[in-house]
Motif scaffolding. Structure first.
Motif, mmCIF file in Angstrom:
data_model
loop_
_atom_site.group_PDB
_atom_site.id
_atom_site.type_symbol
_atom_site.label_atom_id
_atom_site.label_comp_id
_atom_site.label_asym_id
_atom_site.label_seq_id
_atom_site.Cartn_x
_atom_site.Cartn_y
_atom_site.Cartn_z
ATOM 1 N N ILE A 1 0.842 -1.198 0.000
ATOM 2 C CA ILE A 1 0.000 0.000 0.000
ATOM 3 C C ILE A 1 0.877 1.248 0.000
ATOM 4 C CG2 ILE A 1 -1.748 1.280 1.303
ATOM 5 C CD1 ILE A 1 -2.702 -1.462 2.393
ATOM 6 N N SER A 2 1.936 1.205 0.784
ATOM 7 C CA SER A 2 2.890 2.313 0.809
ATOM 8 C C SER A 2 3.527 2.512 -0.570
ATOM 9 C CB SER A 2 3.969 2.044 1.854
ATOM 10 O OG SER A 2 5.016 2.984 1.761
ATOM 11 N N LYS A 3 3.864 1.414 -1.209
ATOM 12 C CA LYS A 3 4.505 1.466 -2.532
ATOM 13 C C LYS A 3 3.604 2.144 -3.557
ATOM 14 C CE LYS A 3 6.964 -1.638 -5.718
ATOM 15 N NZ LYS A 3 7.286 -3.069 -5.994
ATOM 16 N N LEU A 4 2.328 1.832 -3.511
ATOM 17 C CA LEU A 4 1.371 2.464 -4.432
ATOM 18 C C LEU A 4 1.358 3.973 -4.222
ATOM 19 C CD1 LEU A 4 -1.582 -0.084 -4.110
ATOM 20 C CD2 LEU A 4 -0.218 0.321 -6.169
ATOM 21 N N GLY A 5 1.318 4.385 -2.956
ATOM 22 C CA GLY A 5 1.310 5.807 -2.655
ATOM 23 C C GLY A 5 2.577 6.505 -3.091
ATOM 24 N N GLN A 6 3.706 5.837 -2.903
ATOM 25 C CA GLN A 6 4.993 6.436 -3.268
ATOM 26 C C GLN A 6 5.126 6.602 -4.780
ATOM 27 O OE1 GLN A 6 7.620 3.712 -1.307
ATOM 28 N NE2 GLN A 6 7.548 4.796 0.643
ATOM 29 N N HIS A 7 4.398 5.778 -5.541
ATOM 30 C CA HIS A 7 4.419 5.886 -7.006
ATOM 31 C C HIS A 7 3.337 6.830 -7.525
ATOM 32 C CE1 HIS A 7 7.427 2.984 -8.578
ATOM 33 N NE2 HIS A 7 7.290 2.433 -7.387
ATOM 34 N N GLY A 8 2.644 7.492 -6.616
ATOM 35 C CA GLY A 8 1.649 8.470 -7.041
ATOM 36 C C GLY A 8 0.373 7.867 -7.585
ATOM 37 N N ILE A 9 0.101 6.623 -7.256
ATOM 38 C CA ILE A 9 -1.125 5.963 -7.716
ATOM 39 C C ILE A 9 -2.233 6.246 -6.702
ATOM 40 C CG2 ILE A 9 -2.207 3.724 -8.230
ATOM 41 C CD1 ILE A 9 0.590 2.736 -9.028
ATOM 42 N N ASP A 10 -3.314 6.884 -7.160
ATOM 43 C CA ASP A 10 -4.378 7.295 -6.244
ATOM 44 C C ASP A 10 -5.454 6.219 -6.054
ATOM 45 O OD1 ASP A 10 -3.287 9.832 -5.759
ATOM 46 O OD2 ASP A 10 -4.163 10.628 -7.593
ATOM 47 N N TYR A 11 -5.832 5.562 -7.155
ATOM 48 C CA TYR A 11 -6.917 4.580 -7.083
ATOM 49 C C TYR A 11 -6.493 3.256 -7.718
ATOM 50 C CZ TYR A 11 -10.171 8.331 -5.822
ATOM 51 O OH TYR A 11 -10.806 9.361 -5.189
ATOM 52 N N VAL A 12 -7.004 2.161 -7.179
ATOM 53 C CA VAL A 12 -6.803 0.839 -7.779
ATOM 54 C C VAL A 12 -8.115 0.071 -7.704
ATOM 55 C CG1 VAL A 12 -4.341 0.662 -7.230
ATOM 56 C CG2 VAL A 12 -6.027 -0.138 -5.568
#
Length: 348
Positions: free
Chosen positions: A38-49
């Motif tokens: 979840i942290s990785k998604l945020g660090q890559h600037g991904i807002d929604y999945v």
């Protein structure tokens, strides 16, 4: 089911491959999300999945995972704790110790660390108020091992560095308990006595082991790059690289552990302080490696804010790593913007 990354929970399953805006593949379709994912998604600037519909079985409890890890490591920690007591007692009485005890009690602990990547939880779980010197020695050994591993040292080298951290304060066995356990701030004369533990440690390790580097770490772990340390006021190039690593672990553990005369500081605040110290005091390479690897560990941790609100750290802010985004029951708080609000305590 489309979900904002801040609403994801461990156990959710991602429905499609996740890519950032530059087309870099971040997570694979069907992956079961962990806190670090979840942290990785945020660090890559991904807002929604897109995630698969949740069921009751997916509501995993992160605290349960932490508790399981704690229970797996606890026997090895207790062994290292008892071993530390034995080593200090023997060193106090004879001026040396049985080196075989070190490997007998420290190797099992290191073996358990490789499967426990959440260093923050580990520190919180093993941070008691009793027997500061022993707990501190174990923490410094553990953190020195982790830092060495993160810096790319081999497993053998990382173990040796961790072992040096475990023994770094053995010289305190020769310092009066009245001074070590004094509830008030030490006088200048008492502090001069405490500073001698570096020399005593060097002598004890030299008398007990054929290991000049471990002895050197005990001697140099309070030296500083700008020459302001002790006992010899050495400069950066004169300090052994292993001692640089141990110094970072020593300062972090000391500042985040309850002591007789000083309460622990908040874990994230100390990382900021370490960053400041990395420009002249602590060596930059191990300090920055430590900070870089520690920060993702805070994602998902419960915190108490100075406003009295409780929340969860959901993202490290890209412009201020030490003031993250916190989600409470009814709002998101960007601590990088709300400077009047801070984290008061990190909870389990």
């Amino acid at each position: 089911m489309r979900v904002h990354v801040t609403d994801l929970i461990p156990g959710d399953q991602i429905q499609h491959d996740a890519y950032n805006d530059k087309g870099v593949h971040v997570l694979q379709e069907g992956a079961t999300l962990r806190l670090e994912d979840i942290s990785k998604l945020g660090q890559h600037g991904i807002d929604y999945v897109e995630i698969k519909p949740r069921t009751l079985s997916l509501s995993l409890d992160p605290l349960s995972e932490i508790s399981d890890s704690f229970n797996k490591v606890k026997p090895q920690f207790n062994l290292a704790f008892d071993g530390c007591s034995t080593l200090f007692t023997e060193a106090s009485q004879t001026g040396k110790f049985n080196q075989s005890v070190v490997d007998d009690v420290f190797k099992p602990l290191v073996g358990s660390l490789d499967v426990h990547t959440d260093v923050v939880s580990l520190l919180l779980l093993f941070n008691g108020k009793d027997d500061y010197t022993y707990r501190h020695s174990i923490q410094v050994g553990m953190l020195s091992y982790y830092i060495a591993d993160w810096m790319g040292y081999s497993k053998k080298e990382a173990y040796e560095i961790g072992k040096a951290g475990y023994l770094h304060d053995i010289g305190k066995s020769k310092i009066s308990r009245d001074i070590l356990d004094k509830p008030d701030k030490l006088t200048s004369e008492e502090f001069e006595q405490v500073k001698l533990h570096t020399v005593y440690g060097y002598e004890m390790i030299s008398a007990s082991m054929n290991d000049k580097i471990t002895a050197m770490v005990a001697l140099q772990h309070h030296e500083r790059d700008d020459g302001s340390g002790y006992p010899r006021a050495l400069g950066e190039e004169q300090i052994h690289p292993y001692a640089h690593i141990c110094a970072v672990a020593d300062v972090y553990s000391a500042m985040t552990t309850n002591r007789v005369y000083q309460s622990k500081q908040q874990l994230l605040t100390v990382l900021r302080e370490l960053y400041s110290l990395s420009f002249g005091k602590l060596n930059g390479k191990p300090t920055h490696a430590f900070i870089q690897q520690m920060l993702p560990n805070f994602i998902g941790k419960k915190v108490l804010l100075t406003t009295g609100e409780s929340g969860i750290i959901v993202m490290n802010h890209p412009s201020d790593y030490f003031r993250p985004l916190v989600k409470t029951d009814d709002r998101f708080i960007d601590l990088s913007k709300e400077y009047h609000t801070s984290i008061q305590e990190i909870l389990l």
